[in-house]
Design an enzyme around this catalytic site. Structure first.
Site: not given
Length: 862
Positions: A347, A677
Site C-alpha cells: 500500500d 538406507n
C-alpha cells in the site's frame, strides 16, 4: 414510536438481519424522508426502540474469527502427514510389545508438535497485546438527549454527534454538518482528508464509496462537526463486508505447498518400499510379526520424522532473531515465505509514506522557491482563529517565523463556497490582506501577479500560463494552495468578503504525504535481493506516480481500478506481470491482483496498514503490517513491524532465506540418506539369511542422527544462497535424493562385504558394524551437503553443528561397549573394524563432495 421495522427485515447472516435501509436510496434521499424511512428523528431513538433494534440487527461489530482454544490449537498441529505416520507406527510398535520403539517414535512426534505450538502461541499473545482498541464509545441521541454509548451498541436509525478526532462508529449518512473533513485513508488509501456534505447525492444510485454524504465506519473526523444517522451497522458496513470477506479467504502459501508436496513424496516412497520389503522378508523368513516390525522400522527410517521438529526449531530461531530486530512473527511459516518471496506489493499511504501531510514547496508563479510566499502563508495560517486544518498545521510546523511586526487586524473566515481564508495585518503604516485558498478561486480574485519583485498585470494570455504552472504542480501529485495579497488603500477595523478582490497573486504552497526516509533504500535493497516491488493503492494516480518517483520505483504500465474491473482473469494475469503501480483500487481489487500474481507462480508478500488492505494481507503468502495499523490489518497479517523504518524488510528477507536454507539442508540430507538406507535394506533382504538391522536398532539409528541435526538452525548459510528468492523446489530435492542417495547404498554394500567376508560376522556383529557405519555416514554427510562449496575450507559449519555431529558419532561408537549394548542387540566390534570404518567414511564423504559438485554444475544450487 411505532415498531414496524421488523416487517421489512431482509435476509440473515450469522443470525443478524439485513437492515431495511439497504433496500432504498439513502444517498439521494432528502434528510426528512430519510429519517421517516428509518423511523427515527433528530431527537434520536428511544432506549426501548434501540434495544429492540439491537436484538434484531445484532451488535455493531465486524465478523470475528472464532478464537481456537489451546487444546484445539495443539490438536491441529497433529494434522500433519509426517506426524500421523509416526503416531501410527508408534501404535503398531506398542501393539506388538515394542515399548521402547513406541516411546522413541512418540517422543519424536510430540516434541515437534509442542515446539511449533509454543512459538506460535507466544507470538499470538504478543500480537494481541499490540492491538490498540480505538475509542470504544460514541455520542448518540437517545430519548432526545446526547449520550455516550459503546460503539457496539449503535443500531440503524441512531443519530450520531460528530466532532474533530471522533472515529466514525458506523456507516453514517450525513444529515447536517459544518466544515466537515473526514480521513478515510485506512479505507481508501487517499492521503488527504475528504470534504463531506449533507446534501443528497444526485443522480440517485451513485456508488456509495464515492459519495460525499456518507461517512464510513473506521474513518475519523479531522475537522468540523456533523450529525449523521446510522444507515448500516456491524457486518453490513463497508468495514463489515471486508471482515465477512476475510472469513472466506483460504490460501495455501508457498511454504505449505512445498511441505505438502515433499511430505507426500516421502509418504509414497515409504509406502511402496515398505510393502516391498515386508513381502520379501515375510516370504523368505516366514516370520510375519518380525517382518512387519522390521518394515515399520524401515518406514520410520525412510520418514524424515524430525522434519516437523527441525522446521519448528528453525522457524522459531528465525522468529527470535526477527523479534530482536523489531518484528513480531505471528505465523511461523511466513518466515520461509519471506525468503521465497519474489514480489512484494505495498500500500502507499502509511506504509511507504509517513501518513503525515508536510509542506514540500513554496514557490512564486513560475515555481521558483520564494521565502516571501512561505512568509505570507505562515502569517495567514498563524492568525487564523478557526480550527486549523492539516495544511495550516503543516505550514506552521515547516518553519517557525518571527512575525511580530505583522499585527492582526481582522480575518475573513474560510467557507466552502469561497474556499478561501483571509487575514488582514498591519505592516508598518499599511494594512495588508493576505488570502490563501483553492487556486481556481484565488485566480478569479486576482488582477495582477508578482514575479521577481515586479507587479505585473494579469492578462488573459498570462492567466492561462499561470494556470499551467499550477496544473504542473497538481500533476506532480501535490495538493496546491495559492497565496495572494493586496495593500488596503483605506484602513478599516472590519473587513468582509467583498475586500477579497483585485488581489496580487504571490505564488503557491504545495503539500504532500512524503515517503518514509527508509523507503528508497529498502526498495533498492529488495531489488538487489531479486524481489520486484509493486504499489497497490486506493489513492489517485497523480499522487501515486509522484511518490513512486521519489522512492526510485520505475513506474511501468500504471493500471487503475476501473481497468482491473474490466479485465478478464487472463488479461489481468498479463497486466500484473508488466505493471508496477496500481491506483484507485478497492480492497477486493487489491486482493484480485494478489491472486493473479499467485496464479502466475509468484510467491507474493503484501505490506499494508489499513482496513482496505486486510483482504490483500490475508490472500498473500506473507502479510506484513505495522504496529500502528488498524486492528483488522494486524489480525490479517503474518508479521508486524514494530518500527517505522522499512529497512528491516531486507533483514527479514535474509532471515527467511537463512531459515529455509537450513531446513533444506536437513531435507536433502535426510531424504538422500534415508533413501540410500532403504535401498540397502531392500538389497540386504534379498540375500541375507537374517535381518540387516533390528527394528529397534533402526529407530535408535534414526533418533541419534536426527538429534545431531537439531544444531542445523545455528548453522551459517552461504552468502551466494541469500542473493535470490528461494521457493520450494520439490523436483530438485527429488533429483538430489535419487542421485546422492544410492552413493550411501554403495558404501553400505561395501560395509556388508567387509563384515561378511573379512570379519566373518554373524547377525549381532553384522548389525553392530552396519549400525555404526550407517550412523557415521549419515551424521557426517551434512557437512558436505550443507554448502555448495568445499566444506571446512570455503564454508565452515557452526561450532554447535560440529559438536553435535562428533558427539553423536562418539555415542554411536560407544554404545556397543556400554551396558546399552545388550538391550539393543549389539556386540563389541574388533579393533580392525574401526580402521576399515575410517576408510569407508572418508572415501564416502569425498565421493559425495565430487558428485555434489557435478550435480550443482548440472542442475544449479537449488
Amino acid at each position: 414510536m411505532k415498531n414496524n421495522h421488523k416487517d421489512n427485515c431482509g435476509p440473515q447472516i450469522n443470525g443478524r438481519h439485513k437492515p431495511q435501509v439497504l433496500d432504498f436510496d439513502y444517498l439521494g434521499c432528502p434528510g426528512e424522508a430519510l429519517l421517516d424511512k428509518l423511523q427515527t428523528s433528530l431527537k434520536g431513538l428511544s432506549e426501548k426502540e434501540a434495544l429492540l433494534r439491537l436484538k434484531e440487527y445484532g451488535y455493531n461489530e465486524p465478523a470475528k474469527k472464532k478464537k481456537r482454544t489451546i487444546l484445539k490449537a495443539i490438536l491441529s498441529k497433529f494434522i500433519n502427514p509426517l506426524v500421523a505416520v509416526l503416531l501410527i507406527i508408534a501404535g503398531f510398535s506398542l501393539f506388538f510389545g515394542e515399548k521402547i520403539s513406541a516411546l522413541l517414535v512418540s517422543l519424536m512426534a510430540v516434541m515437534s508438535v509442542f515446539l511449533s505450538f509454543i512459538q506460535e502461541h507466544r507470538a499470538g499473545i504478543e500480537a494481541e497485546r499490540l492491538s490498540e482498541m480505538v475509542r470504544a464509545t460514541s455520542t448518540v441521541f437517545r430519548n432526545g438527549k446526547p449520550r455516550e454509548i459503546k460503539i457496539r451498541e449503535i443500531v440503524p436509525g441512531d443519530i450520531v454527534d460528530l466532532y474533530a478526532g471522533d472515529m466514525i462508529p458506523a456507516d453514517l449518512r450525513i444529515i447536517s454538518c459544518k466544515d466537515l473533513f473526514i480521513n478515510q485513508a485506512s479505507l481508501t488509501g487517499e492521503s488527504f482528508p475528504i470534504e463531506k456534505f449533507s446534501a443528497p447525492v444526485l443522480p440517485a444510485g451513485a456508488a456509495s464509496s464515492e459519495s460525499a454524504n456518507i461517512a464510513f465506519m473506521g474513518s475519523t473526523v479531522v475537522s468540523g462537526t456533523a450529525l449523521g444517522v446510522a444507515v448500516k451497522t456491524g457486518i453490513w458496513t463497508q468495514f463489515g463486508e471486508l471482515s465477512r470477506r476475510l472469513a472466506t479467504i483460504r490460501i495455501e502459501t508457498g511454504f505449505d505447498q512445498g511441505i505438502r508436496q515433499f511430505t507426500w513424496l516421502m509418504v509414497r516412497a515409504m509406502f511402496f518400499m515398505v510393502i516391498f520389503i515386508f513381502a520379501i522378508n515375510a516370504i523368505r523368513r516366514s516370520d510375519i510379526i518380525q517382518s512387519l516390525l522390521f518394515s515399520l522400522g524401515v518406514a520410520v527410517g525412510l520418514t524424515p520424522q524430525m522434519l516437523p521438529m527441525i522446521v519448528a526449531i528453525d522457524l522459531s530461531q528465525g522468529a527470535i532473531s526477527m523479534s530482536k530486530k523489531g518484528v513480531i512473527v505471528k505465523r511461523l511459516n511466513s518466515i520461509q515465505n519471506f525468503g521465497a518471496m519474489d514480489v512484494l506489493c505495498s500500500d502507499k499511504t502509511g506504509t511507504i509514506t509517513l501518513d503525515k501531510i508536510v509542506l514540500e514547496k513554496y514557490c512564486d508563479v513560475v515555481r521558483k522557491e520564494d521565502d516571501g510566499v512561505l512568509r505570507y502563508a505562515y502569517i495567514n495560517s498563524f492568525y487564523q482563529t478557526g480550527l486549523k486544518n492539516l495544511l495550516d498545521r503543516a505550514i506552521l510546523k515547516h518553519q517557525k517565523l518571527a512575525i511580530q511586526q505583522a499585527r492582526k487586524i481582522d480575518e475573513i473566515p474560510f467557507d466552502f463556497s469561497r474556499k478561501i481564508m483571509s487575514v488582514v495585518v498591519e505592516m508598518g503604516d499599511r494594512h495588508a490582506l493576505i488570502a490563501k485558498g483553492a487556486p481556481e478561486e484565488i485566480f478569479h480574485r486576482c488582477n495582477r501577479y508578482e514575479l521577481e519583485g515586479e507587479i505585473l498585470e494579469m492578462e488573459e494570455l498570462i492567466l492561462s500560463d499561470l494556470k499551467e504552472e499550477y496544473d504542473y504542480l497538481s500533476s506532480e501529485g501535490f495538493r496546491v494552495l495559492a497565496v495572494a495579497y493586496k495593500d488596503m488603500g483605506v484602513k478599516k477595523e472590519v473587513y468582509a468578503k467583498d475586500d477579497e478582490k483585485d488581489l496580487i497573486l504571490k505564488g503557491y504552497v504545495a503539500f504532500l504525504d512524503p515517503p518514509k526516509p527508509s523507503a528508497k533504500l529498502a526498495i533498492l535493497a529488495l531489488k538487489k535481493l531479486g524481489i520486484d516491488f509493486k504499489v497497490l493503492t486506493g489513492d489517485n494516480e497523480l499522487v501515486t506516480k509522484k511518490i513512486c518517483s521519489e522512492v526510485g520505483l520505475d513506474v511501468k504500465g500504471l493500471v487503475c481500478g476501473d481497468r482491473v474491473d474490466k479485465a478478464s482473469d487472463q488479461e489481468l494475469r498479463r497486466l500484473v506481470e508488466g505493471a508496477t503501480v496500481f491506483a484507485r483500487l478497492s480492497p477486493l481489487q487489491k486482493e484480485r491482483v494478489i491472486r493473479c500474481l499467485h496464479e502466475n507462480k509468484h510467491i507474493v508478500g503484501y505490506l499494508g496498514d489499513g482496513i482496505n488492505d486486510a483482504p490483500a494481507l490475508k490472500s498473500s503468502d506473507v502479510g506484513i503490517s505495522v504496529n500502528n495499523a488498524v486492528d483488522i490489518a494486524k489480525e490479517s497479517a503474518d508479521m508486524i513491524l514494530l518500527r517505522k523504518s522499512l529497512a528491516v524488510l531486507e533483514d527479514c528477507v535474509i532471515e527467511g532465506r537463512k531459515t529455509f536454507g537450513n531446513i533444506v539442508k536437513y531435507i536433502k540430507m535426510g531424504s538422500s540418506s534415508n533413501f540410500g538406507n532403504m535401498l540397502s535394506m531392500t538389497g540386504a533382504s534379498l540375500f541375507l539369511p537374517f535381518l540387516p538391522m533390528l527394528p529397534i536398532q533402526i529407530l535408535l539409528n534414526n533418533f541419534l542422527y536426527d538429534l545431531s541435526q537439531v544444531a542445523i538452525p545455528t548453522d551459517a548459510v552461504d552468502r551466494e544462497y541469500l542473493k535470490s528468492p528461494r521457493p520450494w523446489n520439490v523436483g530438485y530435492i527429488k533429483k538430489f535424493m535419487l542421485i546422492i542417495g544410492p552413493v550411501s547404498s554403495v558404501y553400505d554394500f561395501l560395509t556388508y562385504g567387509v563384515m561378511l567376508f573379512i570379519f566373518r560376522a554373524q547377525a549381532e556383529l553384522f548389525h553392530t558394524g552396519w549400525f555404526i557405519e550407517s550412523l557415521c555416514t549419515q551424521t557426517l554427510v551434512i557437512h558436505v551437503i550443507r554448502t555448495g562449496k568445499i566444506p571446512f575450507i570455503e564454508s565452515r559449519p557452526s561450532r554447535f553443528l560440529v559438536l553435535t555431529s562428533l558427539l553423536i558419532v562418539a555415542i554411536g561408537m560407544a554404545i556397543p561397549f556400554s551396558p546399552l549394548a545388550k538391550p539393543f542387540g549389539f556386540v563389541a566390534p574388533p579393533p580392525w573394524y574401526f580402521a576399515a570404518l575410517a576408510v569407508i567414511v572418508i572415501t564416502y564423504l569425498f565421493l559425495v563432495q565430487a558428485l555434489k559438485s557435478w550435480f550443482i554444475r548440472k542442475y544449479g544450487s537449488e
